[in-house]
Scaffold this active site. Structure first.
Site, PDB file in Angstrom:
ATOM      1  CB  SER A 541      -0.946  -0.039   1.197  1.00  0.00           C
ATOM      2  OG  SER A 541      -1.960   0.917   1.065  1.00  0.00           O
ATOM      3  CG  ASP A 626      -6.908  -2.243  -3.390  1.00  0.00           C
ATOM      4  OD1 ASP A 626      -7.423  -1.475  -2.578  1.00  0.00           O
ATOM      5  OD2 ASP A 626      -5.762  -2.699  -3.269  1.00  0.00           O
ATOM      6  CG  HIS A 661      -5.986  -2.192   0.253  1.00  0.00           C
ATOM      7  ND1 HIS A 661      -5.160  -1.680  -0.714  1.00  0.00           N
ATOM      8  CD2 HIS A 661      -5.437  -1.813   1.442  1.00  0.00           C
ATOM      9  CE1 HIS A 661      -4.175  -1.004  -0.161  1.00  0.00           C
ATOM     10  NE2 HIS A 661      -4.312  -1.085   1.159  1.00  0.00           N
TER      11      HIS A 661
END
Length: 691
Positions: A541, A626, A661
């Protein structure tokens, strides 16, 4: 084998130049077209990259399965949480052998009472590729439970209510919520948060009355500032329903007596830019954790229920320059401060009457400690967790009066081969290029050579003030037992060394995060913990942004890099306020509509700075759904890297076409993703050995 792999051709993405202009600066984005997940051409490209990855790593498939089974074998399958008591019931979360998902249950009054199953997620998950249940909230009379379910992995939850007496799940579904909700004290009213359908920003608080259609739910608050998110909860004292609104740098709360849930919320203290605060209620007063009055590392203030605005706040625990005050846990007779000093967790216990105050004793330099589940207000027992980087965690009940403790649970590492005495931990300090000391936490097997020949896996995150503590991982043993050193670089952008550590790694000082990581790598090589030939980096991330930046800035230091769901197209994303999270991120990265921030972002944005040079071997993962980092960022990045890189090193894009995610759902399915990552770097190490 090598010739066979060379004969497999990597996908070449089509170039469709898009002209992007801002502040008179023109960028040509050849892969902008990938940002439409409904476009079949996009899907075809992602699937071609997946097919390439599968072919190129086919020789590691058996090894991936071996790693998966190895990691899984260390985890106790028939496991359960430490029970906690709340409102007359003991609550337990269980896992059973062969099942991926938890079972939520409770027992009335005594632990020897029969199990009442609240939710068996294994049954609920049937027919879904992804499943996540969260936010279970039981009504004050113990007869109802609200809960949220996500079956897409977009972090959008359908909220429902279950009758715990009859077992009936009411058919009404409230869509696009955060999954969390809170009951008024009358057991007839439920407050919940909805998300904007486009940006996924949490922006509206609604009130639902049992027995009425959800279409009649009342909007009680709308957060219109696009840089803020809103949420709702109940104080531990059970007296107030609280609506919170927060941005990266500013917070605001409203309160309502939980006995009158249909009343109007009252402003606690209006937002002031740059002033953060959170509130806890006890015995007619509120305790406010805040950075007010330049309290960079936060202090604790106090005010009476009837006078809550900031001009009434009185200092209770003063600000300390070298101690970060992270949280306060309130009990009837005690309060517990969670502090961080010199990077280390501290738990300070104080009796309300002021008769005594003391810290729990922790001696290691590579440990994690913090308060656990403490929902009971009237108790002398503090539940906390503790683990060292080389030893499993324990859940402990500590009697704050007698100062005795009971270990309730110690993490079991199955397989019969783990012995914590076989591992060594260290905390090192290096000097960054600007003279700042940066800490690094290490763990390795006692037999691992420290002569520069050992492989080292270096991890960091470095954003949002999120601290990566030196935690234990049984999964990590698959690297340590193969001779790897595992390092956590506590780079600026986290809060390991207090709030100034965060402030020095954001906005126009973001590059400190990247240079800290690189300087840690150079230090580990210089001190012969590893060499550039055996150094591997990992981040996900915002940590994936870190990976993208370091391979542009110092690619020669790393043999391989893993970038999970990486945020790499910083400028384009931060200029698009329709993308989830963008507007709320301005305080972290800056607003590129301001020319100063635009120029600074562009100077480090990984996608914008891909150039013709050699890059390390790269494994990049993403999820089609995501919600945090859109799949097209890593997809575009990989396409551009393929076009420009001047080496023959590996470059893989692995897209989970079902997940978002957080990757795959299920307790063990996520281990398969870790097995892919570990197989990637272990395969690179084997090739080095074979040279």
């Amino acid at each position: 084998m090598k010739q066979q792999l060379m004969d497999i051709k990597a996908p070449i993405a089509k170039k469709k130049p898009t002209r992007l202009e801002k502040h008179g600066d023109i960028r040509i984005d050849d892969y902008y077209w990938m940002n439409d997940r409904e476009d079949q051409e996009v899907i075809d490209y992602l699937e071609s990259e997946n097919a390439y990855y599968q072919k190129m790593t086919a020789h590691t498939k058996d090894f991936q399965e071996k790693l998966f089974l190895e990691m899984k074998s260390r985890i106790k399958e028939d496991d359960s949480s430490v029970p906690y008591k709340y409102n007359g019931y003991w609550y337990i979360t269980k896992y059973k052998v062969g099942q991926e998902y938890p079972i939520y249950s409770r027992r009335k009054e005594h632990m020897d009472a029969g199990d009442e199953i609240l939710f068996d997620c294994n049954e609920l998950a049937k027919g879904h590729d992804y499943f996540n249940l969260k936010g279970v909230s039981v009504s004050p009379d113990n007869t109802m439970a609200s809960f949220g379910v996500d079956t897409v992995s977009r972090r959008e939850y359908d909220l429902q209510i279950k009758n715990l007496r009859t077992g009936e799940v009411y058919p009404d579904k409230i869509e696009k919520t955060t999954g969390s909700s809170v009951w008024g004290n009358g057991c007839k009213t439920l407050f919940y948060t909805k998300k904007d359908p486009v940006t996924l920003r949490s922006d509206k608080i609604y009130r639902h009355t049992l027995g009425t259609p959800t279409t009649d739910d009342v909007l009680v608050y709308h957060e219109k500032d696009e840089t803020f998110n809103t949420f709702v909860y109940k104080t531990k004292s059970k007296k107030f329903i609280v609506i919170g609104s927060v941005s990266t740098l500013t917070s605001e709360y409203q309160i309502l007596n939980a006995d009158t849930p249909e009343g109007d919320f009252k402003m606690f203290s209006p937002r002031e830019t740059g002033i953060e605060y959170s509130i806890a209620h006890y015995n007619g007063s509120f305790y406010i954790l805040t950075n007010k009055d330049n309290a960079t590392n936060f202090k604790l203030m106090k005010t009476f229920e009837g006078k809550t605005t900031s001009d009434n706040w009185k200092e209770f625990i003063k600000h300390r320059k070298h101690v970060l005050l992270e949280d306060v846990e309130i009990f009837k007779d005690y309060y517990v401060l969670s502090e961080r000093e010199n990077g280390l967790n501290k738990l300070k216990i104080t009796k309300w009457d002021g008769r005594y105050s003391y810290n729990l004793p922790f001696e290691s330099e590579t440990y994690v400690a913090g308060t656990s589940v403490n929902v009971d207000f009237d108790t002398k027992e503090l539940r906390y967790y503790y683990n060292e980087m080389g030893a499993p965690y324990a859940i402990i009940d500590f009697n704050m009066e007698s100062r005795t403790q009971t270990i309730l649970k110690e993490q079991e590492v199955l397989g019969g081969t783990f012995d914590k005495e076989n591992y060594r931990t260290e905390r090192l300090w290096t000097i960054a290029r600007d003279g700042i000391k940066v800490p690094i936490s290490l763990v390795y097997h006692k037999d691992t050579k420290l002569d520069g020949t050992s492989p080292l896996f270096q991890y960091a995150y470095g954003s949002y003030g999120s601290t990566i503590d030196p935690y234990f991982s049984s999964i990590r043993l698959s690297l340590l037992d193969r001779g790897f050193i595992f390092a956590i670089a506590h780079v600026r952008g986290g809060e390991y060394l207090g709030r100034p550590w965060y402030e020095d790694g954001k906005l126009l000082r973001k590059k400190n995060t990247f240079t800290d990581f690189i300087d840690c790598s150079k230090f580990l090589i210089e001190k012969k913990y590893t060499s550039s030939e055996h150094l591997y980096a990992n981040g996900g991330s915002a940590g994936g942004l870190l990976m993208g930046a370091i391979i542009n800035m110092a690619p020669e230091l790393y043999n391989g890099v893993i970038a999970a769901v990486p945020f790499v197209d910083v400028v384009t994303t931060m200029l698009d306020d329709t993308i989830p999270l963008t507007t709320g991120e301005y305080d972290e990265w800056g607003n590129p509509n301001d020319k100063t921030y635009y120029g600074y972002m562009k100077s480090y944005s990984p996608y914008d700075n891909v150039t013709a040079q050699d890059y390390p071997n790269l494994y990049v993962s993403t999820g089609l759904h995501d919600s945090q980092v859109q799949y097209w960022e890593p997809a575009k990045w990989v396409a551009k890297l393929r076009e420009h890189k001047t080496d023959d090193n590996l470059l893989f894009l692995d897209t989970n076409m079902e997940a978002g995610h957080g990757g795959a759902s299920g307790r063990f399915e996520s281990l398969k993703e870790t097995a892919k990552e570990y197989a990637f770097i272990l395969d690179l190490e084997e090739k080095l050995v074979l040279k």
